[in-house]
Design a protein around this motif. Structure first.
Motif, mmCIF file in Angstrom:
data_model
loop_
_atom_site.group_PDB
_atom_site.id
_atom_site.type_symbol
_atom_site.label_atom_id
_atom_site.label_comp_id
_atom_site.label_asym_id
_atom_site.label_seq_id
_atom_site.Cartn_x
_atom_site.Cartn_y
_atom_site.Cartn_z
ATOM 1 N N MET A 16 0.830 -1.209 0.000
ATOM 2 C CA MET A 16 0.000 0.000 0.000
ATOM 3 C C MET A 16 0.864 1.259 0.000
ATOM 4 N N GLY A 17 1.952 1.247 0.741
ATOM 5 C CA GLY A 17 2.845 2.402 0.783
ATOM 6 C C GLY A 17 3.511 2.660 -0.563
ATOM 7 N N VAL A 18 4.021 1.609 -1.176
ATOM 8 C CA VAL A 18 4.684 1.761 -2.473
ATOM 9 C C VAL A 18 3.690 2.204 -3.530
ATOM 10 N N TRP A 19 2.528 1.568 -3.581
ATOM 11 C CA TRP A 19 1.545 1.926 -4.593
ATOM 12 C C TRP A 19 0.968 3.320 -4.344
ATOM 13 N N GLY A 20 0.833 3.700 -3.076
ATOM 14 C CA GLY A 20 0.379 5.059 -2.772
ATOM 15 C C GLY A 20 1.376 6.101 -3.248
ATOM 16 N N ALA A 21 2.667 5.849 -3.003
ATOM 17 C CA ALA A 21 3.707 6.783 -3.450
ATOM 18 C C ALA A 21 3.756 6.857 -4.974
ATOM 19 N N LEU A 22 3.645 5.715 -5.632
ATOM 20 C CA LEU A 22 3.655 5.725 -7.097
ATOM 21 C C LEU A 22 2.421 6.421 -7.669
ATOM 22 N N GLY A 23 1.286 6.236 -7.026
ATOM 23 C CA GLY A 23 0.078 6.933 -7.458
ATOM 24 C C GLY A 23 0.205 8.437 -7.296
ATOM 25 N N TRP A 24 0.818 8.849 -6.207
ATOM 26 C CA TRP A 24 1.041 10.271 -5.964
ATOM 27 C C TRP A 24 1.961 10.840 -7.048
ATOM 28 N N ILE A 25 3.044 10.118 -7.347
ATOM 29 C CA ILE A 25 3.971 10.565 -8.397
ATOM 30 C C ILE A 25 3.263 10.612 -9.746
ATOM 31 N N LEU A 26 2.411 9.640 -9.995
ATOM 32 C CA LEU A 26 1.741 9.545 -11.290
ATOM 33 C C LEU A 26 0.729 10.675 -11.504
ATOM 34 N N PHE A 27 -0.006 11.057 -10.467
ATOM 35 C CA PHE A 27 -1.100 12.005 -10.641
ATOM 36 C C PHE A 27 -0.794 13.431 -10.209
ATOM 37 N N ASP A 28 0.335 13.680 -9.562
ATOM 38 C CA ASP A 28 0.673 15.036 -9.127
ATOM 39 C C ASP A 28 1.464 15.736 -10.240
ATOM 40 N N PRO A 29 0.919 16.819 -10.796
ATOM 41 C CA PRO A 29 1.617 17.499 -11.889
ATOM 42 C C PRO A 29 2.957 18.109 -11.461
ATOM 43 N N ASP A 30 3.110 18.431 -10.184
ATOM 44 C CA ASP A 30 4.365 19.006 -9.709
ATOM 45 C C ASP A 30 5.500 17.985 -9.707
ATOM 46 N N LEU A 31 5.173 16.705 -9.789
ATOM 47 C CA LEU A 31 6.188 15.650 -9.758
ATOM 48 C C LEU A 31 6.459 15.083 -11.150
ATOM 49 N N GLN A 32 6.211 15.899 -12.172
ATOM 50 C CA GLN A 32 6.424 15.475 -13.561
ATOM 51 C C GLN A 32 7.873 15.062 -13.808
ATOM 52 N N GLY A 33 8.821 15.759 -13.224
ATOM 53 C CA GLY A 33 10.233 15.439 -13.420
ATOM 54 C C GLY A 33 10.595 14.072 -12.862
ATOM 55 N N ILE A 34 10.056 13.742 -11.700
ATOM 56 C CA ILE A 34 10.311 12.422 -11.104
ATOM 57 C C ILE A 34 9.682 11.336 -11.970
ATOM 58 N N ARG A 35 8.474 11.583 -12.436
ATOM 59 C CA ARG A 35 7.782 10.615 -13.284
ATOM 60 C C ARG A 35 8.564 10.376 -14.573
#
Length: 89
Positions: A16-35
């Motif tokens: 749940m922690g890993v998938w939550g973090a990946l979901g946050w990276i995937l859907f947060d526009p501010d984290l485009q560089g990390i994605r």
């Protein structure tokens, strides 16, 4: 709580922690560089909890103590004894 239940809970929280973090990276526009830098590695990172969970289940499986499934094929008489082929028993 048994040892296998603790490891199963740990594996579930990890997933749940890993998938939550990946979901946050995937859907947060501010984290485009990390994605963009992770790219296809996000799929590999998402699969890690499944692999760890499978290893945990394999290593810590206590079983039900019911014996082998191959034992079910043998014919057993009414008193729990196997017959002796052609000896009439």
């Amino acid at each position: 709580m048994s040892r296998s239940e603790r490891w199963s809970a740990f594996s579930g929280f990890l997933a749940m922690g890993v998938w939550g973090a990946l979901g946050w990276i995937l859907f947060d526009p501010d984290l485009q560089g990390i994605r963009d830098s992770l790219g296809w590695w996000m799929l590999a990172i998402a699969a890690v909890p499944l692999v760890i969970g499978g290893v945990i289940v394999t290593v810590f499986d206590e079983g039900d103590g019911g014996g082998s499934w191959a034992d079910e094929d043998e014919e057993v008489g009414p008193r729990g004894l196997r017959g002796c082929g052609g000896c009439g028993g």
